[in-house]
Each structure stands twice: as structure tokens, then as C-alpha cells.
Design an enzyme around this catalytic site. Structure first.
Site, PDB file in Angstrom:
ATOM      1  N   GLU A 181      25.781  23.738 -34.232  1.00  0.00           N
ATOM      2  CA  GLU A 181      26.321  24.569 -35.313  1.00  0.00           C
ATOM      3  C   GLU A 181      25.817  26.004 -35.294  1.00  0.00           C
ATOM      4  OE1 GLU A 181      25.672  22.241 -38.856  1.00  0.00           O
ATOM      5  OE2 GLU A 181      27.032  20.680 -38.166  1.00  0.00           O
ATOM      6  N   GLU A 256      30.597  15.542 -35.200  1.00  0.00           N
ATOM      7  CA  GLU A 256      29.728  15.211 -36.341  1.00  0.00           C
ATOM      8  C   GLU A 256      30.616  15.130 -37.569  1.00  0.00           C
ATOM      9  OE1 GLU A 256      25.953  17.368 -36.877  1.00  0.00           O
ATOM     10  OE2 GLU A 256      26.115  16.921 -39.019  1.00  0.00           O
TER      11      GLU A 256
END
Ligand SMILES: *[C@@H]1O[C@H](CO)[C@@H](O)[C@H](O)[C@H]1NC(C)=O
Ligand SMILES: *[C@@H]1O[C@H](CO)[C@@H](O)[C@H](O)[C@H]1NC(C)=O
Ligand SMILES: *[C@@H]1O[C@H](CO)[C@@H](O)[C@H](O)[C@H]1NC(C)=O
Ligand SMILES: *[C@@H]1O[C@H](CO)[C@@H](O)[C@H](O)[C@H]1NC(C)=O
Ligand SMILES: *[C@@H]1O[C@H](CO)[C@@H](O)[C@H](O)[C@H]1NC(C)=O
Ligand SMILES: *[C@@H]1O[C@H](CO)[C@@H](O)[C@H](O)[C@H]1NC(C)=O
Ligand SMILES: *[C@@H]1O[C@H](CO)[C@@H](O)[C@H](O)[C@H]1NC(C)=O
Ligand SMILES: *[C@@H]1O[C@H](CO)[C@@H](O)[C@H](O)[C@H]1NC(C)=O
Length: 663
Positions: A181, A256
Site C-alpha cells: 500500500e 487484500e
């Protein structure tokens, strides 16, 4: 006029009659080709320290938990395990240890991810493994907060982890990610691919890079990159991706997803995600953050996992409905099977819900879900329709499925009212398929699997022991652990503690703080390494530990630490710190803004001493070597009423801890 009205009324009633009583019908067919390759369903251990307490469970409970997660044809029967590549820094619920704390350090016995991957492989040799870094040890940044300061160094660091998995644990890493991320770097991705190939790791495929739009643009514009990236990984897509991403033609994963409390409502979110990530977004693999909630409830994202196991001291664990939701797909398909095409086995149901169909060329598995959309707890909004009604559904099997005469049936019904329990993963009577067609009734919040597969088993063990509070009094001399492992029940929130040999026969094994460089963090790392333990609701405590520190070092004991996870860096709490310059200070927070007491103390770097912190009836006292150093009334000092107990070091310096005692 009258006649027309009558006709309208008549046809209206007829229509209503038909739509009420007849079934909506859908084609399930392989005529004209198939859809995308199904890549499985996974769980994520890490990002961070989410499996911390699991490894300390006693047998048989530990194996039972692992069976519910990984054993084929038993529970969730996961087909992929994603793990964090430890980076010596906080990555949500704790820190995970790096295989290279410094540039000349290398060790593949640290932490629990190696152990977890081996346990998963033991149960399912075909399970795929996927590694991803969140944070990096400080030396990787070479004075910056970026892993791309020197991409050769970072590529080498990551590939050593992949090679270490093979050399030390006989584990093949199938997929490797970029930087969780956080921004990606094109030269880094290309160099990673090139170096993997050069070092004989062609089979390790790159998943990039969490940011859907930017990586899609980059892939459109760069044919070399398009070759280097095997899978576009996206986080929390809310079941959709843009056409622009689809037009890359790449395999797309929700690498995710979920992050929802694992009660019945959370299980509903998960059921919808598993189908609709393909129906709406053509995503062929979905990975749950996280795998198993094996971290203290008072840390962030309590129980947002496929099951819960955070009481190693009691053996208690909770097999939540999310496990059985997963089983509806994983027990009746395998990675490598193909989805059928949209409109021919993959689509929304007209009265809400969706279905997907999977085939290996012979077998057919259809998974239908009708999750209601009125619970806003799911991590992301979903596409309409939001209303789900009871409906009669007819499936017309065509092509090579036309000859199927009977299908095995498994069903679940989720209930959220607390009145009745959900009924999960129940084997029903097989359903007859007549002339390629069968009809069934499905209500809201139900899941059905129709399958030619004869597999399917709701695995179970005797109920685990009942839940119990953290045991007191508690003590640990750390002598009975493998070297480089982590001590039971300690949950590092900054820095990393490993079991090490003190080389002193009076101390034997000890807990050593091993991160001596401020890390390249994922979320800003605390100023002080800190490892928490115990029950967050404790108010009074008597805690003691033996400590040895180096020159320019220090150590602390703390209690009533309010926040863990990424918030630990600003946590309030009572911090009693001792420094190698023979002074001590007491603070009301880890960032040391307010000093409540300070003075001299008789300690020498390189010599063991005992520290003790006693908090009783809102009075705190600190001792070194049994000598009282301070006494404080806590009401007016901004100290929280409750919180975690912790050990730590004021800065990123070496220190060892032994003979920890809690009362
Ligand atoms: C680290 O940074 C220093 C100074 O900024 C530079 O001289 C050195 O070459 C860098 N080292 C590496 C391995 O990139
Ligand atoms: C390593 O794992 C493979 C399967 O992945 C197995 O066939 C082989 O026997 C293992 N080797 C050792 C030394 O355990
Ligand atoms: C994406 O593609 C689909 C199918 O071709 C089309 O129906 C839809 O309008 C497109 N959406 C956008 C935003 O272009
Ligand atoms: C489903 O079909 C049965 C039998 O025809 C009928 O009684 C029932 O009302 C139908 N249910 C729905 C929700 O359409
Ligand atoms: C696929 O179908 C065959 C024939 O019906 C059956 O023997 C086999 O078990 C099925 N495979 C799976 C994975 O269910
Ligand atoms: C203990 O001895 C080992 C092996 O010689 C050494 O690597 C380690 O640094 C020593 N530890 C301490 C605390 O001196
Ligand atoms: C070993 O530890 C004991 C107890 O803390 C201490 O008295 C002794 O000085 C230590 N020995 C050495 C060589 O440091
Ligand atoms: C001792 O060290 C601490 C931490 O580095 C520092 O805050 C303090 O000022 C020092 N005290 C003295 C007397 O040098």
C-alpha cells in the site's frame, strides 16, 4: 377504455402470478468457451503480527486451529497463504522480525511465518505461498524513508528472503509483492523480475502493486512492465475494478480484502466478496486480511480475520462462520479450475445475490449467495441491487453439463438477530437434474453450493477449553524457547525482541531487543521500541524484570499503555525509563513530552540490574535493585486508568531482559 383497463388488470395479475410462482432461470454452460482461471482463496498472516499468539498455543489446540484453516476438505481449506516479510517495524498489530537487521546480518529462524508456511504446506502441499514487505530495516533506506533509495540493495534483500525460504525451510515462494500500500517504483519492479530470473527463480511471479489505477496506467504504457507483472493486485476493491484495468488483460486479484469483524454479519460480507469479486470485477483470487486473529483484542482491528485464536494460555479459539463461508468454494474447486463465462454461469440474480460457476473440464461447482446489503459494516460499499428477496431459481445446464443428472448440495443460512444461530455448511439431499434443469428456492442471507464433487466435509474437533483471562501471577525466564523465536504473550509494537543467549550462566536465554536502527517504516514508527503484554483492562500491577543495557542505552518498564498498533507512537501510559548515564525519568507517554519525575540511579552499562514498577490505588512507585526511586499520584498526570504492561528501550539500542514477573 374499460376493456383495455380490464386487459391491463388481467395481464398485470397474470404477470404477477407468473413472477411470484415461476422461477427465474439462468443458463450454466460451457458452450462458446470459459471465463478466467480461478486462482483460489487465501489468508494473510501479517501486516502485521496478526498470528503472533498462535504459535504459543499448546497442542492439540494449535494443530486444530491450523487444520480449520489449511487442511483440505476440512474447514476453510485455504489454497493460498500470504505472509509479511518482516521489516522490524510496526505494520498494524505489531512488528515482525527482518531476516537482515543489518546489511551483514542474515537469519532465517526468526518469527513465526516460516513455521506457519511449513504447517500450511504440511496440510496442503499444493497451497501457494506469497510474500510481501510492509516495512524495512533502517539500513535499506540508507538515510531515507524509502526502500527505493538503492534498488539493487532492496532487490537483493527481498530475493535473499525467497532463497532463504528454499534453503532453510524447503519452501517455494510462488508470488512476491512490491511494498504494501505504498508507492511502487518501475525500475525496482523490472530489476526484481530480471534478478529473479537470473537467480533461477523464474517461477516466482510478481504481484503489483496495490494501487489499481497507477499500475494499470503503467502497464498500458510499458510493454516490458506488462510482461514483468504477472498479477495486478488490488486492495479492498469493493468487488469492482475499472474497465481500464480490465483492458490490460492481466490476471487481477483482490490481494487484500475483507477486514471485517468475524461475526455472522462479517461472514455475510465475506460470502458476497468471494462471489462478487469475480462477478463484478473479474478478480480470480481473494485474500482475507487477516488469516487468524491471534493478537490481543485491544490492538487495532479486533477479530477481523477468518477465525479467532488469541488465548494461548487457555487454549480457547473460535471457529467463526467465515471459515464455513470459505468452505463453500474451496472444498469444491481447486486453483486451476476455470470460471464459466458471464451470462453462462456467472451473474447477479434478478432478486438480489449472485452466483459463480467453476469447472475443471468435468466437474461443475455452482456457488450461490444472497447476502443482504443493509449491514454497513462491510469494509467497502457494493454494487446494487441492494435488496434481496426470497426467490425461486432455475438453472439450465447446457453444453457438457447437460448430461449431469444429480448434484450434491451444501447450504448455509446466516442469521443476525441473535435469536437463532446461523446454520452453516450443511449437507443437504442431492438434487435431481431433469433434462438439464433444476429449481430451488433461496431466501436472503443464504449460500448454496451445487456440485458434482463428492468432496465436502464439515471438519470438527471437540470444543476447545473455555476462554480464561490472562493468568496471574505470571513469570518467564525465557530459557525454554528456541533461539531467535519470540517469547510467549509479548507483542512487540516497535523494535523486535528475540530469544538470545546471554552467555551468562546465571541468565541463559533472554529477550533481546535487536533493532538498533530506526526503520524504513510503513506507519511512522514509535520513538522507542516497546513490547506489550497482558490484559488491557488491568489497572493495578506489580511488574519486575532484570535488565542489561549498553553504553548510550537504556530500558523501561511501562503500564497502562493505552494504544497499540500504529497509534503506539503517541500512546499515553506510565513509562519508567533508566538510562546508561545513571539517570532515570518517568513520563506520561511514549513520546516523552511530560516528565513526571527524574533523578539519579545506580546502574552500569554491561551489568545486570533489576527494575520494578508498582501501581496500586493510583499510586505508582519505581525501584531499581530494590531501591525506591519515585512515588507518584496518578490522577492528575494524564495517565490512563488502564492499559497494557510493557518492556522497552528508550531508543533503538541493544538491551536484554530476563526474569520477567507480573502480579
Ligand atoms: C548511501 O548514502 C550515501 C550518502 O548519501 C552514499 O554515499 C552511498 O553511496 C549510499 N550507499 C548506497 C549503498 O546506496
Ligand atoms: C522439499 O519439498 C518437496 C515438495 O515441495 C518434497 O518433495 C521434498 O521431499 C522436500 N525435501 C526435503 C529435503 O524435505
Ligand atoms: C465498461 O465496460 C462495460 C462493458 O463493456 C460497459 O457496459 C460499461 O459502460 C463500461 N464502463 C465505463 C465506465 O466505461
Ligand atoms: C416458489 O415456488 C413455489 C412452488 O411453485 C411457490 O409456492 C412459492 O411461492 C415460490 N416462491 C417464490 C419466492 O417465488
Ligand atoms: C470430479 O468428478 C469426478 C467424476 O464425477 C469425481 O470422481 C471427482 O471426485 C471429482 N473431482 C472433485 C475435485 O470433486
Ligand atoms: C554471546 O556469544 C555469541 C557467540 O559467541 C555472540 O554471537 C553473542 O554476541 C554473545 N552475546 C552477548 C550478549 O555477548
Ligand atoms: C552474570 O549474571 C549475574 C547475575 O545477574 C551477574 O552477577 C554476573 O556478574 C554476570 N556475569 C558476567 C560475566 O557478566
Ligand atoms: C541521560 O540520558 C538521557 C537520555 O539520553 C538524557 O535525556 C539525559 O539528559 C541524560 N542525563 C544526563 C545527566 O546526562
Amino acid at each position: 377504455m374499460g376493456k383495455t383497463r380490464l386487459q391491463i388488470l388481467f395481464f398485470g395479475l397474470l404477470f404477477e402470478f407468473i413472477s411470484r410462482h415461476s422461477a427465474l432461470s439462468y443458463v450454466v454452460s460451457d458452450v462458446g468457451g470459459l471465463g478466467r482461471r480461478y486462482d483460489g482463496i487465501g489468508g494473510l498472516s501479517g501486516g502485521g503480527a496478526t498470528s503472533r499468539l498462535l504459535v504459543n498455543y499448546l497442542e492439540p489446540y494449535r494443530s486444530e486451529i491450523l487444520d480449520y484453516l489449511f487442511k483440505p476438505n476440512f474447514g476453510a481449506s485455504l489454497t493460498l497463504l500470504k505472509v509479511e516479510i518482516g521489516g522490524d517495524s510496526q505494520s498494524t498489530d505489531g512488528t515482525e522480525s527482518s531476516h537482515m537487521h543489518t546489511s551483514d546480518d542474515e537469519n532465517y529462524q526468526r518469527g513465526y511465518e516460516w513455521w506457519l508456511m511449513k504447517e500450511a504446506k504440511k496440510r496442503n502441499p499444493n497451497i501457494k505461498l506469497y510474500g510481501l514487505p510492509w516495512a524495512f530495516p533502517g539500513w535499506i533506506g540508507n538515510g531515507t524513508q524509502s526502500p527505493y533509495a538503492n534498488i539493487d540493495v532492496t532487490v537483493d534483500y527481498i530475493i535473499r528472503w525467497i532463497q532463504g525460504a528454499k534453503t532453510h525451510h524447503n519452501l517455494t515462494i510462488d508470488y512476491i509483492g512490491i511494498w504494501n500500500e505504498r508507492p511502487f517504483n518501475l525500475p525496482y519492479i523490472k530489476l526484481l523480475r530480471k534478478t529473479l530470473d537470473q537467480r533461477g527463480l523464474k517461477g516466482t511471479l510478481i504481484v503489483a502493486a496495490d494501487n489499481l489505477e497507477l499500475i494499470s496506467i503503467a502497464i498500458h504504457n510499458d510493454r516490458e512492465l506488462a510482461k514483468d507483472v504477472a498479477v495486478i493486485g488490488v486492495h479492498y476493491p469493493g468487488t469492482t475494478v475499472t474497465n481500464y484495468t480490465l483492458e490490460t488483460g492481466k490476471t487481477i486479484w483482490s490481494s487484500e480484502d475483507f477486514s471485517t469483524f468475524n461475526d455472522d454479519i462479517g461472514a455475510g460480507c465475506w460470502a458476497r466478496i468471494l462471489n462478487q469479486n469475480y462477478v463484478n470485477g473479474m478478480m480470480t483470487c481473494t485474500i482475507s486480511w487477516n488469516l487468524v486473529a491471534s493478537y490481543y483484542d485491544a490492538l487495532p482491528y479486533k477479530r477481523t480475520a477468518l477465525m479467532t485464536a488469541n488465548e494461548p494460555w487457555s487454549g480457547y479459539y473460535d471457529v467463526t462462520d467465515t471459515i464455513w463461508v470459505t468452505a463453500h468454494t474451496t472444498q469444491f474447486s481447486q486453483p486451476g479450475w476455470m470460471y464459466l463465462r458471464h451470462g453462462a454461469g456467472v451473474q447477479h440474480l434478478d432478486k438480489g445475490g449472485s452466483f459463480v460457476s467453476l469447472t475443471d473440464g468435468t466437474n461443475l461447482t455452482i456457488i450461490v449467495e444472497t447476502m443482504t446489503h443493509d449491514h454497513s459494516v462491510c469494509i467497502r460499499p457494493y454494487l446494487p441491487p441492494y435488496d434481496v428477496a426470497a426467490q425461486n431459481v432455475t438453472f439450465n445446464l447446457q453444453g457438457s453439463f447437460a448430461k449431469i443428472s444429480t448434484l450434491n448440495v451444501w447450504s448455509s443460512k446466516l442469521r443476525f438477530d441473535g435469536q437463532q444461530p446461523s446454520s452453516m455448511f450443511v449437507k443437504k439431499k442431492p438434487i435431481k437434474v431433469v433434462k438439464g434443469s433444476f429449481t430451488f428456492t433461496i431466501g436472503p442471507d443464504e449460500i448454496y453450493t451445487f456440485t458434482t464433487s463428492v468432496m465436502g466435509r464439515k471438519g470438527s474437533y471437540q470444543a476447545p477449553p473455555p476462554s480464561k483471562p490472562f493468568p496471574l501471577p505470571y513469570s518467564d525466564n525465557f530459557d525454554n524457547y528456541p533461539l531467535y523465536s519470540e517469547a510467549s504473550n509479548f507483542a512487540d509494537q516497535a523494535g523486535v525482541w528475540e530469544i538470545r543467549d546471554s552467555n551468562n550462566s546465571s541468565h541463559k536465554y533472554v529477550m533481546e531487543q535487536v533493532v538498533t536502527d530506526y526503520p524504513v517504516y510503513w506507519c511512522e514508527a514509535a520513538r522507542s521500541p516497546v513490547s506489550v503484554i497482558g490484559k488491557h483492562s488491568w489497572r493495578d500491577i506489580n511488574v519486575a524484570v532484570d535488565v542489561i543495557i549498553g553504553a548510550n542505552g537504556g530500558a523501561f518498564l511501562a503500564h497502562r499503555i493505552k494504544s497499540g498498533g500504529c497509534q503506539v507512537r503517541h500512546s499515553l501510559g506510565l513509562f519508567f525509563m533508566v538510562y546508561s548515564n545513571a539517570t532515570f525519568s518517568v513520563y506520561n507517554g511514549i513520546d516523552r513530552q511530560v516528565c513526571l519525575s527524574t533523578g539519579k540511579v545506580n546502574v552500569n552499562p554491561g551489568s545486570w540490574f533489576n527494575m520494578q514498577l508498582l501501581i496500586k490505588d493510583n499510586e505508582a512507585s519505581g525501584f531499581v535493585g530494590g531501591k525506591l526511586l519515585f512515588s507518584l499520584q496518578l490522577e492528575k498526570d494524564g495517565i490512563p486508568n488502564i492499559g497494557f504492561v510493557a518492556i522497552g528501550t528508550p531508543d533503538y539500542t541493544w538491551a536484554q531482559f530476563d526474569n520477567f514477573k507480573l502480579e
